[in-house]
Design an enzyme around this catalytic site. Sequence first.
Site, mmCIF file in Angstrom:
data_model
loop_
_atom_site.group_PDB
_atom_site.id
_atom_site.type_symbol
_atom_site.label_atom_id
_atom_site.label_comp_id
_atom_site.label_asym_id
_atom_site.label_seq_id
_atom_site.Cartn_x
_atom_site.Cartn_y
_atom_site.Cartn_z
ATOM 1 N N SER A 132 0.824 -1.204 0.000
ATOM 2 C CA SER A 132 0.000 0.000 0.000
ATOM 3 C C SER A 132 0.862 1.259 0.000
ATOM 4 C CB SER A 132 -0.914 0.000 1.237
ATOM 5 O OG SER A 132 -1.784 -1.113 1.218
ATOM 6 N N ILE A 337 -26.120 -21.793 1.731
ATOM 7 C CA ILE A 337 -27.315 -22.373 1.125
ATOM 8 C C ILE A 337 -27.051 -23.818 0.690
ATOM 9 C CG2 ILE A 337 -28.798 -22.267 -0.936
ATOM 10 C CD1 ILE A 337 -28.719 -19.190 -0.612
ATOM 11 N N GLU A 363 -4.780 -5.067 -6.174
ATOM 12 C CA GLU A 363 -5.095 -3.788 -6.838
ATOM 13 C C GLU A 363 -5.550 -2.732 -5.836
ATOM 14 O OE1 GLU A 363 -4.851 -3.092 -10.196
ATOM 15 O OE2 GLU A 363 -4.204 -5.087 -10.779
ATOM 16 N N GLU A 367 -8.978 -1.222 2.642
ATOM 17 C CA GLU A 367 -8.599 -0.104 3.508
ATOM 18 C C GLU A 367 -8.092 1.081 2.690
ATOM 19 O OE1 GLU A 367 -9.119 -3.649 5.648
ATOM 20 O OE2 GLU A 367 -7.708 -3.303 4.007
#
Length: 379
Positions: A132, A337, A363, A367
């Site tokens: 990041s 389910i 990508e 956050e």
Amino acid sequence: MNFDLTKEQLMVRSTVRSFAEKEIKPLAQELDAKGNFPWPILKKMGQLNLLGMAVPREWGGSGSDSVSYMLAIEELARVCGSTSVIMAVHNSVCCHPIYRFGTDAQKERFLSPLAKGEKLGAFALTEPSAGSDAGAVRTTAILDGDNYILNGNKIFITSGCEADVILVIASTDLSKGTKGLTAFIVEKGTPGFTYGTIEDKMGVRASATSELVFENCQIPRENMLGELNAGFKIGMVTLDGSRIGIAAQAVGIAQGALDEAVKYAKEREQFGRPIGKFQAIQWMLAEMATKVAAARFLVLRAAYLSDTGQKLSKESAMAKLYASRIAVEVANNALQIHGGYGYTKDYPVERFFREAKITEIYEGTSEIQRLVVARECLR
């Protein structure tokens, strides 16, 4: 406002859906189980111009609009997350930046073969200490005569060990942080360029994710993409657009999981009738379908902004943030389910469940998307 797709967009969706159902879906479970890179499928995708959707016709692509491109990614992800992310990375973070920032010579040499599906592309930014935080990149590129010498490691690179052309972000001046980053086009087989760890992943297992190692790797000066120290800008502009592609992938995974849940709810019987007759299941399906539709509209809105040349940082981040969250939620509910069967590998929902999670991470993490959205709101 007109929410209808054009005839061309509908044709793209129909064509890719048919291809995905016939050519990919029958192999998706096996590809995931064995982790085999889907080269035969990619060659067929190249013949359909799916590997050049982000490239104008003059450079060998199909010149598709962003909406058509997102529809294609969704249809692939609806049956196989691996093939969809390979396509998205190839188009969005390799072909597109070379087209947007490259010279005519670079486009002729690299972009045209990529767009025609003759070569495969990748993008390398992430490092052990830089994900990041792009400013923490420590891979260096030092000018030496007519070459830049690359040294460093990149990790978690989608298609890294399979790609022929990789866009690498390296530091040409460590003292400047993000203002010292530069983009380079690196070819497979370049001396000094090798591969390290190939990751054994939880999901999207047929997409190779690997470490790239550069040891005194000589890159010709003419392979620098854009201007010196403009790598951060190139990377961020590229990621603004590519986030929409991952959001479309998330929508596709969610839709695939929803399709399987609906099918199972019609077939599975308990207490003498299909479980789809029970209100508890009906309400789950209703919520799932509504959220998938909402995520899809966010994606198509961001794609529309891209097509019309408008600013889209906030909208692309919103689309990825919401669509990835919904993919995880819908896949989880689809598995629920299915009950015990959903926890086995006999049904696709187990694979969709594993594929969905990565859309919240690569990508740009969820956050980071929140940071982008908040920053735009507070301007």
